[in-house]
Design an enzyme around this catalytic site. Structure first.
Site, PDB file in Angstrom:
ATOM      1  N   GLU A   1       0.854  -1.204   0.000  1.00  0.00           N
ATOM      2  CA  GLU A   1       0.000   0.000   0.000  1.00  0.00           C
ATOM      3  C   GLU A   1       0.883   1.246   0.000  1.00  0.00           C
ATOM      4  O   GLU A   1       0.654   2.191  -0.759  1.00  0.00           O
ATOM      5  CB  GLU A   1      -0.904  -0.015   1.245  1.00  0.00           C
ATOM      6  CG  GLU A   1      -1.602   1.311   1.496  1.00  0.00           C
ATOM      7  CD  GLU A   1      -2.738   1.254   2.518  1.00  0.00           C
ATOM      8  OE1 GLU A   1      -3.111   0.144   2.932  1.00  0.00           O
ATOM      9  OE2 GLU A   1      -3.248   2.325   2.873  1.00  0.00           O
TER      10      GLU A   1
ATOM     11  N   GLY B   1      -2.666   6.238   4.394  1.00  0.00           N
ATOM     12  CA  GLY B   1      -1.724   5.117   4.272  1.00  0.00           C
ATOM     13  C   GLY B   1      -0.656   5.137   5.364  1.00  0.00           C
ATOM     14  O   GLY B   1       0.334   4.411   5.296  1.00  0.00           O
TER      15      GLY B   1
HETATM   16  C1  LIG Z   1      -8.838  11.161   1.567  1.00  0.00           C
HETATM   17  C2  LIG Z   1      -8.576  10.095   2.568  1.00  0.00           C
HETATM   18  C3  LIG Z   1      -8.703   8.755   2.195  1.00  0.00           C
HETATM   19  C4  LIG Z   1      -8.514   7.757   3.150  1.00  0.00           C
HETATM   20  N1  LIG Z   1      -8.747   6.440   2.791  1.00  0.00           N
HETATM   21  C5  LIG Z   1      -8.755   5.486   3.756  1.00  0.00           C
HETATM   22  C6  LIG Z   1      -9.192   4.154   3.477  1.00  0.00           C
HETATM   23  O1  LIG Z   1      -9.525   3.820   2.340  1.00  0.00           O
HETATM   24  N2  LIG Z   1      -9.229   3.252   4.485  1.00  0.00           N
HETATM   25  C7  LIG Z   1      -8.873   3.579   5.765  1.00  0.00           C
HETATM   26  O2  LIG Z   1      -8.939   2.721   6.623  1.00  0.00           O
HETATM   27  N3  LIG Z   1      -8.440   4.834   6.065  1.00  0.00           N
HETATM   28  C8  LIG Z   1      -8.399   5.793   5.103  1.00  0.00           C
HETATM   29  N4  LIG Z   1      -8.002   7.071   5.407  1.00  0.00           N
HETATM   30  C9  LIG Z   1      -7.600   7.374   6.769  1.00  0.00           C
HETATM   31  C10 LIG Z   1      -6.117   7.650   6.921  1.00  0.00           C
HETATM   32  O3  LIG Z   1      -5.368   6.495   6.718  1.00  0.00           O
HETATM   33  C11 LIG Z   1      -5.911   8.281   8.302  1.00  0.00           C
HETATM   34  O4  LIG Z   1      -6.477   9.584   8.252  1.00  0.00           O
HETATM   35  C12 LIG Z   1      -4.454   8.333   8.720  1.00  0.00           C
HETATM   36  O5  LIG Z   1      -3.950   7.061   8.968  1.00  0.00           O
HETATM   37  C13 LIG Z   1      -4.241   9.212   9.963  1.00  0.00           C
HETATM   38  O6  LIG Z   1      -5.103   8.848  10.984  1.00  0.00           O
HETATM   39  P1  LIG Z   1      -5.980   9.983  11.720  1.00  0.00           P
HETATM   40  O7  LIG Z   1      -6.668  10.783  10.671  1.00  0.00           O
HETATM   41  O8  LIG Z   1      -6.823   9.330  12.744  1.00  0.00           O
HETATM   42  O9  LIG Z   1      -4.921  10.920  12.409  1.00  0.00           O
HETATM   43  P2  LIG Z   1      -4.326  10.740  13.896  1.00  0.00           P
HETATM   44  O10 LIG Z   1      -3.886   9.347  14.102  1.00  0.00           O
HETATM   45  O11 LIG Z   1      -5.310  11.318  14.859  1.00  0.00           O
HETATM   46  O12 LIG Z   1      -3.042  11.686  13.817  1.00  0.00           O
HETATM   47  C14 LIG Z   1      -3.112  13.123  13.965  1.00  0.00           C
HETATM   48  C15 LIG Z   1      -1.680  13.657  13.934  1.00  0.00           C
HETATM   49  O13 LIG Z   1      -0.938  13.085  15.023  1.00  0.00           O
HETATM   50  C16 LIG Z   1       0.233  12.476  14.543  1.00  0.00           C
HETATM   51  N5  LIG Z   1       0.562  11.278  15.334  1.00  0.00           N
HETATM   52  C17 LIG Z   1      -0.259  10.244  15.649  1.00  0.00           C
HETATM   53  N6  LIG Z   1       0.425   9.321  16.328  1.00  0.00           N
HETATM   54  C18 LIG Z   1       1.701   9.770  16.439  1.00  0.00           C
HETATM   55  C19 LIG Z   1       2.892   9.246  17.027  1.00  0.00           C
HETATM   56  N7  LIG Z   1       2.931   8.050  17.630  1.00  0.00           N
HETATM   57  N8  LIG Z   1       4.031   9.983  16.951  1.00  0.00           N
HETATM   58  C20 LIG Z   1       4.018  11.197  16.337  1.00  0.00           C
HETATM   59  N9  LIG Z   1       2.928  11.732  15.753  1.00  0.00           N
HETATM   60  C21 LIG Z   1       1.785  11.020  15.802  1.00  0.00           C
HETATM   61  C22 LIG Z   1      -0.081  12.075  13.102  1.00  0.00           C
HETATM   62  O14 LIG Z   1       1.104  11.905  12.343  1.00  0.00           O
HETATM   63  C23 LIG Z   1      -0.906  13.274  12.659  1.00  0.00           C
HETATM   64  O15 LIG Z   1      -0.056  14.323  12.278  1.00  0.00           O
HETATM   65  C24 LIG Z   1      -8.137   8.081   4.464  1.00  0.00           C
HETATM   66  C25 LIG Z   1      -7.970   9.431   4.822  1.00  0.00           C
HETATM   67  C26 LIG Z   1      -8.221  10.420   3.909  1.00  0.00           C
HETATM   68  C27 LIG Z   1      -8.096  11.851   4.363  1.00  0.00           C
END
Ligand SMILES: Cc1cc2nc3c(=O)[nH]c(=O)nc-3n(C[C@H](O)[C@H](O)[C@H](O)COP(=O)(O)OP(=O)(O)OC[C@H]3O[C@@H](n4cnc5c(N)ncnc54)[C@H](O)[C@@H]3O)c2cc1C
Length: 382
Positions: free
Chosen positions: A245, A366
């Protein structure tokens, strides 16, 4: 630089993909961007042309060749044609969802699902993210409670790519909440199952023609025959597939950067200011020389990763490096591109403007850049 990763048959495949996208996608892009979703016929047309499931067995309608270079070519051509949003559904189907069906299905599931997946009649999605969790996947809360021959699924997913068009949703659930990642399983939830509904097609700042949706599960009875892989083995299955992926996103990232560079070079050769072309200013040459260099460096690394994936030696750390670096490059490239287009770069009718908006999320989905660096950092045993 000459790329040595492809054979003549790949170049022929590339020509066909390019012609297909010009014929089947480019004329519709404005309408799809407006509608927030591509026509489902894009999938069936791609299937009929041989651009879905190239790595699925021939007897189930696939191409019968396990070679990620074909996937990479589609991902690249989508970007070079300025179809970042419209093409994502197909690359997600091929690069991200199909490996689960290719590697984990039972004989019965194979016969039930693979022909439709290869023909484009069954569109796929993978649902990991929930409103409350994204990066911290092991904390997911969607439950699947065994009940006779079924699991009863309750919970919600969000940001799901192909969320509106999907017929088969690989859904990450917990079958044992006491176990965190060891309790995660993958269930295929199908269109039409009672209690499975789609929420909004989410309004985004880019990727407008990609349907990204919320999914809701209320007492959905999913037959046990829809378990993918092993109960409790879901986290391992996800980890196995995340490298491909992430490489898919990296491939698209470098290609998007290359497209931004090409469009910008063409523009600054023509546009004039102060009696000379924009391209003749030293600042323009330095900016584009930097990008041209970075595209070549990124391409070389990504091609090496594609070769490693085919050989079965791509590590999670390699894929993480490719993903964060190439998507950050993509971000720099579209930003420089917009700047050198001046005001036209901000106009939606220019491909660079759409590419700019489409690029922002690639550093997030991703697995974010920060999570990629966590993976790499852990391997350094600091
Ligand atoms: C257009 C789009 C398509 C998508 N498609 C899919 C899909 O098909 N299937 C699916 O399952 N998901 C999908 N996603 C979800 C995407 O994979 C997640 O948004 C992404 O993994 C981040 O998770 P979150 O949004 O919960 O952010 P969070 O996990 O809440 O993170 C918020 C911020 O905190 C930071 N952070 C979190 N943990 C840590 C750490 N341990 N150390 C340092 N920094 C950290 C992150 O880097 C980020 O900057 C999609 C998202 C979008 C916007």
């Amino acid at each position: 630089m000459e790329r040595t990763v492809f054979e003549p048959e790949h170049e022929m495949f590339r020509e066909s993909v390019r012609a297909f996208l010009q014929r089947e996608a480019v004329p519709h892009i404005a309408r799809w961007e407006e509608a927030g979703v591509v026509d489902r016929e894009l999938f069936t047309a791609a299937g009929a042309a041989g651009f879905l499931g190239m790595d699925l067995p021939e007897e189930h309608g696939g191409g019968g060749v396990r070679d990620f270079r074909y996937n990479a070519i589609i991902g690249e051509e989508v970007q070079l044609a300025g179809l970042g949003g419209a093409g994502l559904g197909i690359t997600l189907h091929n690069d991200i969802c199909i490996p689960y069906f290719r590697d984990l299905t039972t004989e019965e599931q194979t016969a039930r699902w693979l022909p439709g997946i290869a023909s484009g009649e069954l569109v796929t999605a993978v649902a990991m993210t929930e409103p409350g969790i994204g990066s911290d996947l092991a904390s997911l809360t969607t439950t699947a409670v065994p009940d006779g021959d079924h699991y009863v699924v309750n919970g919600a997913k969000t940001f799901i790519t192909n969320g509106i068009n999907a017929d088969l949703v690989i859904t990450a659930v917990t079958t044992d909440p006491s176990q965190r990642h060891r309790g995660i399983s993958l269930l295929v939830v199908e269109r039409g199952m009672e209690g499975f509904t789609r929420g909004r097609n989410l309004e985004k700042i880019g990727l407008h023609s990609q349907d990204t949706a919320e999914l809701s599960f209320v007492d959905v009875r999913v037959p046990r025959e829809n378990l993918l892989g092993t109960e409790g083995g879901g986290f391992g299955h996800l980890m196995t597939n995340l490298a491909q992926e992430r490489l898919s996103i990296a491939v698209a990232g470098v290609a998007a950067a290359r497209a931004a560079l090409e469009w910008t070079v063409a523009y600054v050769r023509e546009r004039t200011a102060f009696g000379q072309t924009i391209g003749s200013f030293q600042n323009t040459r330095f900016e584009l020389a930097t990008l041209a260099t970075e595209v070549e460096v990124g391409q070389t690394f990504v091609d090496h990763c594609v070769t490693a994936l085919n050989a079965g030696t791509l590590t999670a750390e390699d894929a993480a490096m490719a993903k964060w670096w190439c998507t950050e490059l993509q971000g720099r490239a579209v930003d420089v591109g917009v700047q050198l287009h001046g005001g036209y770069g901000f106009m939606a009718e220019y491909p660079i403007a759409r590419a700019y908006a489409d690029a922002r999320v690639t550093r997030i989905y991703g697995g974010t850049t920060e999570i990629m660096k966590e993976i790499i950092g852990r391997s350094l045993r600091l």
